[in-house]
Design an enzyme around this catalytic site. Structure first.
Site, PDB file in Angstrom:
ATOM      1  N   GLU A 147       0.807  -1.233   0.000  1.00 33.96           N
ATOM      2  CA  GLU A 147       0.000   0.000   0.000  1.00 33.96           C
ATOM      3  C   GLU A 147       0.837   1.279   0.000  1.00 33.96           C
ATOM      4  OE1 GLU A 147      -2.889  -0.018   3.129  1.00 33.96           O
ATOM      5  OE2 GLU A 147      -4.187  -1.398   2.076  1.00 33.96           O
ATOM      6  N   GLU A 337      -6.755  -7.310  -0.625  1.00 38.73           N
ATOM      7  CA  GLU A 337      -7.238  -7.386   0.758  1.00 38.73           C
ATOM      8  C   GLU A 337      -8.715  -7.021   0.758  1.00 38.73           C
ATOM      9  OE1 GLU A 337      -4.934  -4.965   3.429  1.00 38.73           O
ATOM     10  OE2 GLU A 337      -3.030  -5.661   2.603  1.00 38.73           O
TER      11      GLU A 337
HETATM   12  C1  GAL Z   1      -4.561  -2.346   5.098  1.00 38.96           C
HETATM   13  C2  GAL Z   1      -3.140  -2.856   5.221  1.00 38.96           C
HETATM   14  C3  GAL Z   1      -3.074  -4.121   6.051  1.00 38.96           C
HETATM   15  C4  GAL Z   1      -3.881  -3.964   7.303  1.00 38.96           C
HETATM   16  C5  GAL Z   1      -5.291  -3.605   6.918  1.00 38.96           C
HETATM   17  C6  GAL Z   1      -6.235  -3.498   8.105  1.00 38.96           C
HETATM   18  O1  GAL Z   1      -4.595  -0.996   4.752  1.00 38.96           O
HETATM   19  O2  GAL Z   1      -2.570  -3.132   3.966  1.00 38.96           O
HETATM   20  O3  GAL Z   1      -1.727  -4.407   6.349  1.00 38.96           O
HETATM   21  O4  GAL Z   1      -3.306  -2.977   8.086  1.00 38.96           O
HETATM   22  O5  GAL Z   1      -5.277  -2.372   6.264  1.00 38.96           O
HETATM   23  O6  GAL Z   1      -7.526  -3.158   7.669  1.00 38.96           O
END
Ligand code: GAL
Length: 662
Positions: A147, A337
């Protein structure tokens, strides 16, 4: 890259769990129907506990366990988290914030993209990792870092960036005369007489010169892209046949995502619908936030799907695919994710509604995702993310997201093309300059852009979001809500596009040149004939102050035009612009000067009709998306809704064979 139907995956941290759990987890992932497992993006301290000492045994085993279970591994470079020994040995790698303070060790993303020292360490760990696993049969692809831009980390104001910025400017401008001219430095005696006089645009007494800030944004964006390209070159060399991607994140617009995705094979992004609604939604009111608190807003989510689907279409026509005259016909992004329970980082973190995980997964597929990968396998029992959910709870029992994933039927979700008839043009440079001088605290680049996007989605139209310099020949309607920064070469291409398509522009279009100055000959530069008129005035409306255009109330922004070749479609009914043109029409080109969601919707509905598309008025929270011959009807409301003769249960979807549009 993909199976014939939507694939699933998960983000997993073997280093967080005892070794004796690993086989059981892998078997359970496989049984759940997952195909991919992403690992190791934050595991540098376990890979290299001291400089030059590598401890790969645990990762060897972790990958082998997944491999034996028949899972495919997405391996990450761990550069989002330089370990303590590295930071203390080379403190110059740390970023500085705009107040000049060091961004210290103790969380993540604590580095400056311009640091040559950090670049060398990034290349070194990437090389070590790729030499060891680049040809491992389980490793099918790579994710760079994690990210980019998260936590406001694109721009650093520390020594590394300070040193690199003047060089970057020298490359760009060649001479100080050219730079002084481009930035308009005669204003307030800001002229430079030596390159090393130029610093980053922070710590100034009042607002810095926007042209200076714009170039700093470009510089920081280039540093980020170069940083990633160095990793990609190593991965290509040592891991042949594997793909490379990056997980972009929602509205983190501090860098040019088009540029950053050029060297990737495909793009992924991280979808957190409820967190996104709480964080990034200037354009929705409290009531709307409440309404969608447990599902997220459908258009905020799909805007990102459409944005990331279009990213690889590139910044130039040359980058368009060789697929006939259909440059926009590529899909093939992933959600790396996907929220599968509650998040921990928004001001409020409601539990998602029952059915939301399935709805989000289906929506992602319908907008072109080939794979949806859930974050995370098991909820963390330590450190910053203890309050965040996973597919498994802290105690390893199956959480609600797990059950929804298990019950999801993907047989109706083929990984085919998304064919959108409408392009929405978006670029990061316009965002950077627009948001620097908003001229109205209630307006932003994203707010204005989303107003047009949501109107299109509420009319049941599929949209590609693309860069304004992409090949636009396949579209029937092209909507450019906020292209403030407009090089004349771009206007020329848009003029050519207007021969075959209908174009709709929003306020502040073509207001600034490439360096952020206003055009010497006013808005639209020398392309006034394309728009059919010229700008008369603009009005910034404070909260509560509105003006009327017919039955529509205009908030935040009202600009008026003097029609020349063009004609006025709508005019202001009151206020200082009374009687002046609010919507200008010339041939295929419509320019909307007033900020009003209902007016925008009316104008777009008419243009879509003219273009032979069939807009339909969808109820709030109900959306339709089409992919590969399937229409997905999505209901984000907590009540059942009947639409066009079909019953949609609360927080649910139905898939139907697509009815071909006129
Ligand atoms: C994302 C990040 C992850 C985790 C997640 C939690 O932005 O890539 O590592 O922190 O959020 O929602």
């Amino acid at each position: 890259m993909s199976n014939t139907h939507l694939n699933l995956g998960v983000c997993y941290y073997p280093e967080h769990w005892p070794r004796d759990r690993w086989e059981g987890y892998a078997a359970k992932m496989k049984a759940l129907g997952l195909r991919y497992v992403r690992i190791a993006e934050f595991a540098w301290s376990r890979m290299e506990p001291e400089e030059g000492v590598y401890t790969w045994e645990w990762l060897d085993e972790a990958i082998d366990v997944l491999h034996r279970a028949g899972l495919e591994v997405v391996l990450c470079t761990p550069t989002a988290t330089p370990p303590a020994w590295l930071v203390r040995s080379y403190p110059e790698i740390l970023a500085h914030d705009e107040h000049g303070r060091v961004r210290e060790f103790g969380s993540r993303r604590h580095y400056d993209f311009a640091s040559q020292t950090y670049r060398a360490h990034s290349r070194r760990i990437t090389r070590e990792l790729a030499s060891r696993y680049g040809q491992h049969p389980a490793v099918v692809g790579w994710q760079t870092d994690n990210e980019f831009g998260c936590h406001g980390t694109t721009r650093s104001y520390g020594p590394a960036s300070r040193a690199a910025f003047p060089h970057w400017l020298q490359q760009k401008y060649g001479s100080l005369e050219a730079l002084n001219q481009a930035w308009g430095n005669v204003f307030w005696s800001q002229e430079y007489t030596a390159w090393d006089q130029i610093l980053p645009p922070n710590l100034t007494v009042t607002e810095p010169n926007p042209s200076h800030v714009l170039d700093y944004a470009r510089f920081a964006s280039d540093m980020l892209a170069e940083f990633q390209e160095e990793q990609i070159a190593i991965l290509r060399e040592l891991s042949p046949g594997r793909w490379v991607t990056h997980n972009f994140m929602i509205f983190f617009g501090d860098f040019d995502h088009y540029r950053a995705s050029e060297a990737l094979d495909f793009v992924t992004w991280d979808n957190y619908p409820t967190g996104m609604l709480e964080f990034f939604s200037d354009w929705v009111d409290e009531q709307t936030k409440l309404r969608f608190a447990r599902t997220g807003h459908p258009d905020l989510i799909s805007f990102n799907h459409d944005l990331y689907r279009g990213l690889k279409q590139g910044r130039s026509s040359a980058a368009a695919s060789a697929n006939g005259n259909s440059p926009a016909r590529q899909s093939g992004f992933w959600v790396m994710e996907q929220q599968c329970g509650q998040v921990n980082w928004a001001p409020y973190n409601p539990l998602p509604a029952a059915g939301a995980v399935q709805l989000w997964t289906t929506q992602a597929w319908a907008h072109g995702a080939d794979t949806v990968s859930y974050f995370r396998w098991r909820a963390a029992t330590m450190a910053q993310e203890v309050m965040h959910s996973g597919l498994l709870r802290h105690d390893e029992t199956e959480d609600r997201g797990f059950h929804e994933v298990k019950a999801l039927d993907r047989s109706g979700m083929p990984n085919g093309e998304v064919r959108a008839p409408v392009a929405l043009l978006h670029d990061y440079e316009s965002l950077w300059i627009f948001d620097q001088q908003r001229h109205n605290a209630g307006l932003s680049y994203w707010t204005q852009t989303l107003t047009y996007y949501c109107a299109l989605r509420s009319l049941g139209i599929d949209v590609d979001i693309v860069h304004p310099d992409a090949d636009l020949s396949a579209y029937r309607v092209i909507v450019a809500p906020a292209l403030t920064l407009m090089p004349e070469a771009r206007l020329q291409r848009l003029e050519a596009a207007a021969h075959g398509a209908r174009l709709v522009f929003g306020p502040r279009t073509a207001y600034r040149t490439e360096s952020g100055r206003a055009f010497e000959n006013g808005q639209f530069g020398s392309f006034k004939h394309l728009f059919g008129g010229r700008l008369l005035q603009f009005d910034s409306l404070r909260p509560g102050l509105t003006v009327g255009v017919g039955e529509h109330r205009v908030t935040t922004w009202a600009e008026s035009f003097e029609p020349r070749e063009g004609q006025s479609l709508h005019s202001y009914g009151d206020g200082p612009l009374e009687g002046q043109c609010a919507v200008l029409r010339h041939g295929n080109v419509t320019t909307v000067g007033a900020h009003s969601a209902t007016l925008v919707r009316e104008v777009l509905r008419e243009v879509l009709r003219e273009a032979g598309l069939s807009p339909q008025d969808l109820p709030e929270g109900v959306r339709i998306s089409r992919r590969a011959g399937v229409s997905a009807w999505l209901n984000f409301n907590s009540e059942p809704i009947t639409v066009a003769g079909r019953e949609l249960a609360p927080v649910s979807f139905t898939l139907e064979a697509e009815q071909v549009m006129a």
